[in-house]
Design an enzyme around this catalytic site. Structure first.
Site, PDB file in Angstrom:
ATOM      1  N   THR A 147      59.159  87.723  45.830  1.00  0.00           N
ATOM      2  CA  THR A 147      59.679  86.632  46.652  1.00  0.00           C
ATOM      3  C   THR A 147      58.613  86.039  47.558  1.00  0.00           C
ATOM      4  O   THR A 147      57.635  86.721  47.910  1.00  0.00           O
ATOM      5  CB  THR A 147      60.848  87.171  47.506  1.00  0.00           C
ATOM      6  N   ASP A 148      58.842  84.794  47.986  1.00  0.00           N
ATOM      7  CA  ASP A 148      57.936  84.179  48.964  1.00  0.00           C
ATOM      8  C   ASP A 148      58.115  84.778  50.362  1.00  0.00           C
ATOM      9  O   ASP A 148      57.282  84.565  51.245  1.00  0.00           O
ATOM     10  CB  ASP A 148      58.145  82.654  49.014  1.00  0.00           C
ATOM     11  N   GLU A 149      59.217  85.520  50.563  1.00  0.00           N
ATOM     12  CA  GLU A 149      59.494  86.040  51.919  1.00  0.00           C
ATOM     13  C   GLU A 149      58.455  87.065  52.366  1.00  0.00           C
ATOM     14  O   GLU A 149      58.356  87.361  53.562  1.00  0.00           O
ATOM     15  CB  GLU A 149      60.898  86.655  51.977  1.00  0.00           C
TER      16      GLU A 149
END
Ligand code: NAD
Ligand code: DAU
Length: 373
Positions: free
Chosen positions: A150-152
């Site tokens: 994820t980009d998180e």
């Protein structure tokens, strides 16, 4: 007998040039989209899924009786089971979607995220690496382990900050993103330490059919249809970059087939929207296709207590994927959102089945104590 069968499967699929994939977490939102697309493309998929609250065999009605889909109920941390699947099916790749995926749940029960996202991924890596080392040289050379992330992991951006690149330092803020960052580090470490042929994708917010309705878009759609309030955390000004799930699955496949071993690839939709814009977008579609005598769905919007540690903005720079692998998203957010809302309208049985007791109890846990501002 098992060895003979494995050899026969391996030779057969090589002859017909189709892949045999071990997909984990394939009964969830993104995994099921990937499994369906690979089975339609002619690959065989062994789908290992624990069927947690978000895993749903109802996602595979259209594959019923299709021998290209082999569902196995189990945990990625079960060494014996994974070893058995690897030895029996001799996959060309493992694609790991299995995870606890909801930020709000990670705030309430972080350890569940460590168990699957960190420990589970590490065990899956070790089991697969041990099997891979014993494979014939030709198979070892082409095998890939793709980890869906994820980009998180990159943390939060301010307005005007440049988008995340593959070189942005990790700075996870929620227990969910901390667990995904940790799993990414293990994947990288297995490549560096053992030469294990890994790939990582870091993607932005997905939307589309079959997403469990704890996430913003399906939650707001279904609440609106039931004339329940539409809970917007804080002021609704937080920004996410939205990508249609089919575009994400295309990117994963491109990375799997052509990505450079040991590399990570960012995947994004170039569709930054505030949460309030997204909620208004859903209401506009519903006002159009399912107008209510009680008035516009926007009347149901309520600003509620914010998510603790709520990341302000995510934005992804996908230029590495664009230039190296010629991947570009094909859905516009406006068309994709309209189709997605329509999917929930058209799939009442799917919706009814997932709104189980577990779902109702989650809605109570996460929303009952949130004050309206
Ligand atoms: P999801 O919650 O819909 O699906 C997760 C699936 O994993 C479920 O089918 C569940 O049963 C299964 N699972 C959970 N624990 C397991 C275990 N221990 N063993 C085997 N199976 C297990 O999640 P999703 O939205 O489809 O996300 C899939 C992956 O993509 C996750 O790794 C997530 O971090 C990543 N991702 C999601 C998004 C998004 O916007 N949804 C964006 C980027 C990356
Ligand atoms: O960025 C990728 C990530 O996107 C994935 O890794 C996660 O698995 C996925 O769940 C998603 O995380 P978010 O936290 O961004 O998604 P969610 O749908 O939960 O929330 C989107 C935004 O909407 C976020 O800013 C919080 C807000 N929100 C969410 C819910 C559920 C609300 O305002 N109200 C809500 O009820």
């Amino acid at each position: 007998a098992r060895t003979w069968r494995a050899d026969a499967i391996f030779r057969m699929k090589k002859r017909i040039n189709m892949a045999l994939l071990l997909v984990t977490g394939g009964a969830g939102f993104i995994g099921s989209c990937y499994v369906l697309s690979r089975c339609y493309a002619g690959d065989t998929v062994v789908n290992l899924d624990k069927l947690t609250y978000s895993g749903n065999l109802g996602n595979f009605e259209v594959l019923r009786g299709n021998p290209k889909h082999i569902f196995v109920h189990g945990d990625i941390g079960n060494v014996e089971l994974v070893e058995h699947l690897l030895k029996t099916y001799q996959p060309d790749a493992v694609v790991n979607f299995a995870a606890e995926s909801h930020v709000d749940r990670s705030i309430i029960d972080p350890e569940a995220f460590v168990r699957t996202n960190v420990l589970g991924t590490c065990t899956l890596l070790r089991t697969t690496k041990t099997w891979w080392k014993e494979c014939a040289a030709a198979h070892r050379a082409t095998f890939r382990f793709l980890h869906v992330s994820t980009d998180e992991v990159f943390g939060a951006l301010h307005p005007g900050d440049p988008a995340f690149t593959e070189d942005t330092p990790y700075s996870p803020n929620s227990p969910y993103s901390a667990s995904k960052a940790s799993s990414d580090h293990f994947v990288r470490a297995f490549h560096e330490t053992y030469g294990f042929p890994t790939l990582i994708t870091n993607c932005s917010n997905n939307y589309g059919p079959r997403q469990f309705p704890e996430k913003l878009i399906p939650l707001v759609t279904l609440n609106a249809l039931a004339r329940k309030t539409l809970p917007v955390y804080g002021t609704g000004s937080n920004i996410r970059d939205w990508l249609h799930v089919e575009d994400h699955c295309d990117a994963i496949q491109r990375v799997l087939e052509h990505g450079r071993v040991g590399q990570t690839y960012n995947v994004g939709g170039n569709s930054e929207r505030t949460n309030l814009q997204v909620v208004h977008g859903i209401c506009a579609v519903l006002d159009d296709v399912r107008p209510s005598v009680e008035g516009s769905y926007t009347d149901l919007i309520r600003f509620v207590t914010d998510r603790p540690g709520h990341d302000f903005r995510y934005a992804i720079n996908s230029s590495k994927l664009n230039t190296e692998l010629n991947w570009h998203p094909t859905h516009t957010f406006e068309d994709g959102l309209r189709e997605t809302v329509q999917w929930y309208l058209d799939n009442e049985k799917w919706v009814k089945d997932v709104q189980s007791g577990e779902y109702r109890s989650w809605m109570q846990t996460n929303y009952a104590g949130r004050l309206q501002n």
